[in-house]
Write a protein that holds these residues in place. Structure first.
Motif, mmCIF file in Angstrom:
data_model
loop_
_atom_site.group_PDB
_atom_site.id
_atom_site.type_symbol
_atom_site.label_atom_id
_atom_site.label_comp_id
_atom_site.label_asym_id
_atom_site.label_seq_id
_atom_site.Cartn_x
_atom_site.Cartn_y
_atom_site.Cartn_z
ATOM 1 N N PHE A 1 -32.343 -33.219 -58.755
ATOM 2 C CA PHE A 1 -33.340 -32.584 -58.603
ATOM 3 C C PHE A 1 -34.855 -33.844 -58.611
ATOM 4 O O PHE A 1 -36.046 -33.005 -58.631
ATOM 5 C CB PHE A 1 -33.416 -31.779 -60.411
ATOM 6 C CG PHE A 1 -32.180 -31.077 -60.442
ATOM 7 C CD1 PHE A 1 -32.300 -30.098 -59.421
ATOM 8 C CD2 PHE A 1 -31.761 -30.504 -61.443
ATOM 9 C CE1 PHE A 1 -31.204 -29.301 -59.225
ATOM 10 C CE2 PHE A 1 -30.856 -29.723 -61.471
ATOM 11 C CZ PHE A 1 -30.548 -28.844 -60.202
ATOM 12 N N GLY B 1 -36.468 -26.050 -63.303
ATOM 13 C CA GLY B 1 -36.868 -26.325 -62.235
ATOM 14 C C GLY B 1 -35.621 -26.451 -61.736
ATOM 15 O O GLY B 1 -34.719 -24.876 -61.242
ATOM 16 N N GLY B 2 -34.815 -26.873 -61.872
ATOM 17 C CA GLY B 2 -33.498 -27.419 -60.773
ATOM 18 C C GLY B 2 -32.507 -26.212 -62.068
ATOM 19 O O GLY B 2 -31.192 -25.658 -61.228
ATOM 20 N N ALA C 1 -32.524 -22.151 -60.933
ATOM 21 C CA ALA C 1 -31.817 -22.614 -59.897
ATOM 22 C C ALA C 1 -30.229 -22.540 -60.255
ATOM 23 O O ALA C 1 -30.180 -21.440 -59.406
ATOM 24 C CB ALA C 1 -32.408 -23.319 -58.788
ATOM 25 N N ALA C 2 -30.126 -23.317 -60.367
ATOM 26 C CA ALA C 2 -28.514 -23.631 -61.309
ATOM 27 C C ALA C 2 -28.010 -22.331 -61.825
ATOM 28 O O ALA C 2 -26.795 -21.119 -61.437
ATOM 29 C CB ALA C 2 -28.257 -24.634 -61.287
ATOM 30 N N VAL D 1 -27.895 -19.251 -59.970
ATOM 31 C CA VAL D 1 -27.224 -19.328 -59.202
ATOM 32 C C VAL D 1 -26.147 -18.588 -59.438
ATOM 33 O O VAL D 1 -24.803 -17.811 -58.510
ATOM 34 C CB VAL D 1 -26.005 -20.966 -57.557
ATOM 35 C CG1 VAL D 1 -25.555 -20.428 -56.959
ATOM 36 C CG2 VAL D 1 -27.768 -20.833 -57.219
ATOM 37 N N LEU E 1 -38.251 -20.494 -67.480
ATOM 38 C CA LEU E 1 -38.943 -21.400 -66.396
ATOM 39 C C LEU E 1 -40.967 -21.647 -66.401
ATOM 40 O O LEU E 1 -40.990 -22.641 -66.815
ATOM 41 C CB LEU E 1 -38.576 -21.117 -65.038
ATOM 42 C CG LEU E 1 -39.210 -23.069 -64.483
ATOM 43 C CD1 LEU E 1 -38.542 -23.758 -64.820
ATOM 44 C CD2 LEU E 1 -38.048 -22.037 -63.188
#
Lengths: 309, 484
Positions: free
Chosen positions: A112, A152-153, A156-157, A160, A173
């Motif tokens: 990331f 942030g990564g 997102a993960a 998902v 976040l």
């Protein structure tokens, strides 16, 4: 034989029904676990494999770690070669395809980061230079900017892996970002510009970059290689000539050489926590509190250094 | 150059026309106007040239953002591009908010760099370990060659194959491994010694079976017992423990076959495994014993942490199959059914990287019944032979910083020492035994220097073999994984 097959299928039956609840997140190191907890909130169950007091360079795999990885929906690791000694075997031997290399559940947190933000990335190195990796310096958790990228990564993960809670993770976040803004204001007062330090290991490069101080020498002549007495002698001159503010080290490094250098040069030793929860008995510290501790410890040296000038 | 030349032409044109004699004023003005118009055209042309040159120089500036996004995508979740894009968008928005004007927002600052981490990812990982030692003993090379463990096996079937006094290069072990595709990983271990090279292991491992299952196939070290799966350069002593030496031979149980393992999601670590094996091991089984695969192994292991620093691992194993071996005595042959049982217990205490204590023990019991030919070429000399023998090793290590001391005690004929030929139990004398002490210096993860002494009475002759080793093991290349 029949009985064995029967027992095996019984085992399969009992262990194969996953109770769909919170995401099972396994993090290798405490700092990654801390960010994962902040972003995942109550919707993820975070287990950290390595205790904060241990030197992350020298971790050996244990069957209990396998057990944790076996149950993981998501495995998050520091990357940049820091886990090379134990993680590949854990991933393979856990027999958990959700976190196998190349799968969505296998998350290298260093991915990331902006490549330009990784100190030493792409360097031409070999092992004669000590314990170094061409991927770059792996101790990026001392950099607020990098930690924000990891947050942030992870948001997102998680989104998902668990789309229904995507908004929840995004809110966390946002809260994380807001807290980071606050904290950065607080920490910005700790500018150490112009101060010189000696460090034991290349552990604090990101801290030096983000808080504008210089690390002018290392007690280890090369990463992972203990110093000879001749080398330490030469460090004395370097330390005296450059008005070194303090010697930075971490709890898992031996004190002998640092103490000797401190005594010879009249310098102080600062024992910085190397990871979230390091040196504490209660382990519910989060990354912000860890960084507070780091900044407080390093700030304590300032008056001394200005006296020296 | 072109620009300079056309400018010169224009200036010449203007001056010649302006100062030419006996031409009317009107005509001169007209000519000047035409010259200026021509100049204007030239300038326009040259501006276009400059523009195109500029574009050729820096095309990335136009699309720096897209390039960077692609770069991030490439590093994220390579499995699924759409997910990667989604993630990168959130990452980008996450960092933009707080970081503001950092280097990330300078056009092309990262777009020009390629991620160095992916450069060699298509090459397999390669590592090489050199294993060399200096050896000293009170026995002669000839005596070493003729050594045996009476009642168990001869140690060097081929004359001259024993280690020699002086310098020895045991092996250079080449290991090459990589993922094959998203479903399989391939491992090869190719030890090279002075007589040639060998495929010690070549096997695939599945990485995508569900529910804690895994398949392994090819040629591999069996999961039987604790010691067996370790490679020579990772052994705790120069030599293999006496029970393994007696029952499996120097290299342990390495077989062609298939292995299925299952790790149930239980509250404590449990691993169950079953192997179907070709049965080529020359001490325990033997290629000629039967056509096809004629051996198996099964094992169960459990482990639990005792507090934060201590771990205990226990296991039971069994292996069996058809045997045809010439290892009991020179020129002999033994055809039998064999079963071997193993029990293992390991305790490890490791409070920090600088301090560790490891205690490990294994007990092996082998049972065989079949026909024994003292001379393999003479089928009339057949005897019924039943062997039921056992062995044990106990070893301990204490590590302090870069140093490690170790001790080991091994014995055979512990609780069972049956060697019954046609109903008569043979007596071979005192139980084979060995005692070992070692001191290691490990300056880095990749260098090991070991001094080892053996007090060896495995030959039951009454003459002790005093052995001394100074061993050096060096590793280069890919970082090998540690195992517990």
């Amino acid at each position: 034989m029949k009985r064995i097959i029967f027992m095996l299928s019984l085992l399969l039956f009992f262990t194969a029904t996953p109770a769909m609840a919170a995401l099972n997140v396994v993090a290798t190191l405490p700092r990654i676990g801390s960010v994962a907890r902040d972003i995942g909130g109550g919707r993820v169950e975070v287990k950290v494999l390595v205790r904060p007091s241990l030197d992350p360079h020298f971790i050996q795999p244990k069957p209990s770690m396998l057990l944790a990885v076996r149950r993981a929906d998501i495995l998050i690791y520091n990357g940049l070669g820091l886990e090379a000694g134990y993680l590949p075997i854990l991933i393979e031997s856990s027999r958990n395809r959700a976190i196998a290399t190349g799968r969505a559940g296998n998350i290298d947190a260093s991915r990331f980061l902006d490549i330009a933000e990784i100190i030493g990335a792409g360097a031409l190195v070999d092992r004669s230079m000590g314990d170094v990796h061409s991927e770059g310096n792996p101790h990026y958790h001392f950099s607020p900017g990098n930690v924000l990228r990891v947050a942030g990564g992870l948001a997102a993960a998680f989104a998902v892996a668990d789309p229904e809670n995507a908004a929840f993770f995004k809110d966390n976040l946002e809260a994380f970002k807001a807290k980071m803004v606050e904290k950065r204001k607080e920490w910005s007062g700790a500018s150490l510009k112009g101060n010189n330090f000696i460090a034991f290991h290349k552990l604090f490069e990101y801290l030096a970059r983000d808080f504008s101080f210089e690390i002018i020498g290392y007690i280890e002549p090369r990463p992972g290689v203990p110093p000879s007495s001749g080398y330490i002698q030469r460090l004395v001159g370097l330390t005296k000539d450059n008005h070194v503010a303090a010697i930075l080290t971490a709890s898992y490094y031996g004190r002998r050489q640092a103490r000797w250098l401190a005594r010879e040069t009249g310098t102080n030793i600062i024992d910085l926590p190397h990871d979230v929860g390091a040196g504490l008995t209660n382990t519910d510290e989060d990354w912000f509190e860890f960084m507070d501790r780091v900044i407080r410890a390093i700030r304590a040296i300032r008056p001394l250094s200005s006296l020296g000038r | 150059m072109k620009i300079f030349f056309s400018a010169l032409v224009a200036v010449l044109l203007i001056t010649t026309t302006a100062f030419a004699g006996n031409i009317s004023l009107e005509e001169r003005v007209n000519k000047l106007e035409r010259a200026i118009a021509a100049q204007g055209k030239l300038i326009k042309n040259q501006e276009a040239v400059i523009q195109s040159l500029r574009q050729g120089l820096k095309p990335e500036f136009k699309d720096g953002k897209a390039a960077r996004r692609q770069l991030i995508n490439g590093r994220l979740l390579p499995e699924d591009e759409d997910k990667g894009r989604l993630v990168s968008r959130i990452v980008a928005s996450a960092s933009r908010g707080v970081l503001g004007n950092n280097s990330r927002n300078v056009p092309g600052s990262s777009g020009f760099q390629s991620p160095p981490r992916s450069q060699s990812s298509m090459n397999p990982s390669i590592s090489l370990n050199m294993d060399t030692f200096f050896y000293s003993t009170n026995l002669s090379d000839a005596e070493l060659d003729a050594r045996e463990i009476p009642g168990y096996r001869i140690l060097n079937e081929e004359a001259g194959s024993a280690r020699k006094e002086g310098f020895n290069l045991r092996s250079v072990e080449l290991a090459i491994f990589a993922p094959v595709d998203p479903y399989l990983k391939l491992y090869t271990k190719i030890p090279i010694n002075e007589t040639g090279l060998e495929v010690e292991e070549a096997y695939f491992v599945t990485t995508a079976l569900p529910r804690g299952m895994q398949l392994k196939g090819g040629k591999f070290k069996s999961g039987f017992g604790r010691f067996n799966a370790f490679h020579q350069h990772a052994w705790n002593f120069v030599d293999s423990p006496l029970p393994y030496l007696a029952f499996f031979g120097e290299e342990g149980l390495v077989e062609k076959g298939a292995q299925f393992t299952y790790m149930p999601a239980l509250p404590i670590y449990t691993l169950l495994g079953f192997e179907l094996l070709q049965g080529s091991n020359e001490v325990l089984f033997g290629d000629g014993a039967e056509d096809g695969a004629h051996a198996y192994a099964a094992f169960a292991k459990v482990s639990k942490d005792l507090g934060v620093n201590s771990t205990v691992l226990a296991g039971f194993s069994v292996a069996g199959g058809e045997t045809k071996t010439g290892s009991i005595a020179r020129d002999s042959e033994f055809k039998a059914d064999s079963t071997i049982y193993g029990a293992e217990l390991t305790y490890k205490w490791r409070p920090s990287k600088d301090k560790a204590l490891t205690l490990q023990t294994e007990y092996l019991l082998r049972r065989q019944a079949g026909r024994y030919y003292a001379d393999a070429t003479d089928p009339s000399g057949v005897e019924r032979l039943v062997r039921s023998q056992d062995g044990l090793y106990v070893q301990g290590f204490y590590q302090f910083g870069r140093w490690r001391v170790g001790a080991r005690y091994e014995a055979l004929d512990l609780f069972e020492d049956d060697f019954i030929k046609d109903g008569v139990n043979q007596d071979f004398g005192a139980s084979p035994e060995r005692m070992t002490g070692s001191l290691e210096f490990n300056p880095t993860e990749f260098t090991r220097l070991r001094l080892q002494y053996n007090y060896d009475e495995m030959a039951r002759t009454g003459e002790t073999n005093h052995e001394l080793y100074l061993q050096l093991i060096l590793g280069i290349g890919a970082h090998g994984a540690h195992s517990f």
